[in-house]
Design an enzyme around this catalytic site. Structure first.
Site, PDB file in Angstrom:
ATOM      1  N   LYS A  71     -59.536   2.833  43.619  1.00  0.00           N
ATOM      2  CA  LYS A  71     -59.614   4.032  43.004  1.00  0.00           C
ATOM      3  C   LYS A  71     -60.845   4.708  43.763  1.00  0.00           C
ATOM      4  CE  LYS A  71     -59.089   6.285  39.279  1.00  0.00           C
ATOM      5  NZ  LYS A  71     -58.849   7.506  40.455  1.00  0.00           N
ATOM      6  N   LYS A  95     -69.313  -0.258  41.823  1.00  0.00           N
ATOM      7  CA  LYS A  95     -69.479   0.433  40.476  1.00  0.00           C
ATOM      8  C   LYS A  95     -68.387   0.152  39.299  1.00  0.00           C
ATOM      9  CE  LYS A  95     -70.614   4.732  40.771  1.00  0.00           C
ATOM     10  NZ  LYS A  95     -70.724   6.373  40.997  1.00  0.00           N
ATOM     11  N   LYS A 107     -61.774   5.383  48.762  1.00  0.00           N
ATOM     12  CA  LYS A 107     -62.383   6.685  49.049  1.00  0.00           C
ATOM     13  C   LYS A 107     -61.694   7.598  50.131  1.00  0.00           C
ATOM     14  CE  LYS A 107     -65.700   9.443  47.679  1.00  0.00           C
ATOM     15  NZ  LYS A 107     -66.457   9.466  46.216  1.00  0.00           N
TER      16      LYS A 107
END
Ligand code: NAD
Length: 472
Positions: A71, A95, A107
């Protein structure tokens, strides 16, 4: 180090190594966690509106597949490069682990200045990029799920969804191939303010730790605390607003044209509207002007929240910062040198990697909504309202007392989608805060909260490798 030689991914690796020392994992596992699993660098042509053909450089990085899907946002920016995309993908792995979102980090980036392209050209670039991702299996609800980042938003996410759906006819979960979509196309309510709300929940929780507040010589709780926010954009505006609603005093606000200060407190919406009508944050009635945005960072306050851009606090201005608690709402607002200075001065820095995770958390809720094909609250809202009405009626009957209309509205209300998203985000940020603080307390050698957050992330990713084993 010269800017040319600077590696953002290298900096992330250094922070990782600083934290890895406080874990028990063997070297091989740590190396596997640190590296990017897959880096897809691509070139594709598009035909500009003037008929010229231009070659576009783009990337998608999947940093970790310890949990799938991967993600992470897609940015459109002239500065996009492989090192940056790799670093950002790695940060998302950590994160997600910190806030217990079961995704690996990814990303994407397209090296263009979006302002130099027409809407039609941007649509062609977005669709072609999506097609390239599809060809290599770099997108899909179970493999890799992009989201918005710099230069992209709901519009681009809708184009990605449409391209993906067109090339996967009949795929029932296609809407889960991307998040940050318009609500009318499977987006979730509450996504827009999610990052600011997450920042608020995270900092509020820190303010509720009696021992931390004692060390910082401040009373427990958010109410009455003085707050300065730099940046009145999506993150800064919502953060400031949630703090104000919780009874904090917003004594300073800053934008790129300057800053304003008022010790009696600023009304966030009035300042926002003043800037909208006059084009500047300056000259707000009752407030004092500061010529530069940097002055806001040195104002007298309890909590300082840089929510605009990176590297605004460095070794030069860090000694003059007066806040006792700093919340990194923006990505990378402190340089490592500033971090060290604050650590020595006993100022608590709440790190970006965890504090601004509200966006990815609510993206996770959007993905879950897409896979379940039903709006949050649709099944239970009326049931709960009917049940609450019944219970309240019984209580009133048994006690002979009537509840006021205001209280009644509150008690009877069944949860809407936005209520559930807020509640899920609150639970996520509160739990993550406690996990990080426990790690920090249990190991006094850990120098700061950022390192503690990395330790938590490394432990979670490594546990996955330890439990699942290494294939084959
Ligand atoms: P934004 O563009 O909506 O807002 C940024 C604001 O900062 C703008 O109002 C801009 O005018 C202001 N600004 C620009 N330069 C400034 C300067 N020199 N001094 C003071 N203000 C200045 O962006 P955003 O979405 O609010 O993102 C802000 C930061 O938060 C970025 O670092 C971003 O990476 C990070 N972040 C955003 C999200 C999200 O969901 N939007 C999630 C995680 C992290």
């Amino acid at each position: 180090m010269s800017e040319k030689n600077y590696s953002f991914f290298g900096a992330v690796e250094r922070s990782f190594e600083k934290a890895a020392k406080f874990t028990k994992w063997e070297r091989g596992v740590l190396e596997q966690i640190k590296e990017c699993n897959a880096v897809y660098q691509m070139r594709f042509p598009i035909k500009r509106d003037n008929g010229n053909i231009e070659v576009i450089e783009a990337y998608r990085v999947q940093h970790s597949q310890h949990k799938t899907p991967c993600k992470g946002g897609i940015r459109f920016a002239a500065e996009v490069n492989q090192d940056e995309v790799m670093a950002l993908a790695a940060l998302i792995t950590y994160k997600c682990a910190i806030v217990n979102v079961p995704f690996g980090g990814g990303k994407g980036g397209i090296r263009i200045n979006p302002r130099k392209y027409s809407a039609y050209e941007l649509e062609k670039i977005t669709r072609r990029y999506t097609a390239e991702l599809i060809k290599k299996n770099f997108i899909g609800p179970g493999t890799d799920v992009p989201a918005p980042d710099y230069g992209t938003g709901e519009r681009e996410m809708a184009w990605i969804l449409d391209t993906y759906s067109a090339m996967h006819p009949g795929e029932i979960d296609a809407a889960g191939c991307v998040t940050g979509k318009p609500v009318s196309q499977g987006g979730v309510r509450g996504r827009r303010e999610a990052t600011g709300l997450g920042v608020f929940f995270g900092l509020r929780e820190i303010c509720n730790f009696p021992d931390v507040m004692k060390k910082l010589d401040m009373p427990v709780g958010v109410e009455g605390k003085t707050v300065v926010v730099q940046g009145l954009g999506n993150v800064g505006y919502h953060t400031a607003k949630f703090f104000q609603d919780a009874g904090a005093k917003i004594v300073g606000l800053a934008e790129y044209e300057g800053a304003i200060n008022c010790k009696d407190g600023l009304d966030v919406d009035n300042v926002f509207n003043h800037r909208k009508t006059t084009g500047s944050i300056l000259n707000f009635a009752g407030a004092t002007n500061c010529d530069t945005t940097q002055e806001a960072l040195e104002m007298n306050c309890d909590i300082l929240i840089p929510a605009a851009l990176e590297n605004v606090i460095d070794a030069e201005n860090a000694p003059r910062v007066k806040a006792k608690l700093i919340g990194e709402a923006a990505n990378g607002p402190l340089t490592p040198e500033a971090d060290e200075i604050f650590s020595k001065r006993g100022i608590v820095v709440v790190p970006d990697m965890y504090l601004n995770a509200g966006g990815v958390t609510v993206s996770y809720f959007e993905w879950l909504k897409n896979l379940s094909h039903v709006r949050y609250g649709r099944m239970e809202k009326r049931f709960n309202e009917n049940m609450n009405t019944h219970i309240l009626g019984q209580i009133e009957g048994l006690t002979g007392k009537k509840v006021s209309d205001t209280e009644k509205n509150y008690i009877l209300h069944g949860a809407d989608e936005v209520d559930l998203v807020y509640s899920g985000l609150e639970e996520t940020m509160v739990t993550a805060t406690h996990e990080i603080m426990n790690e920090w307390k249990n190991n006094p050698e850990i120098p700061d909260m950022r390192t503690a957050a990395y330790v938590v992330a490394i432990n979670k990713v490594a546990t996955t490798y330890a439990e699942l084993g290494i294939f084959p």
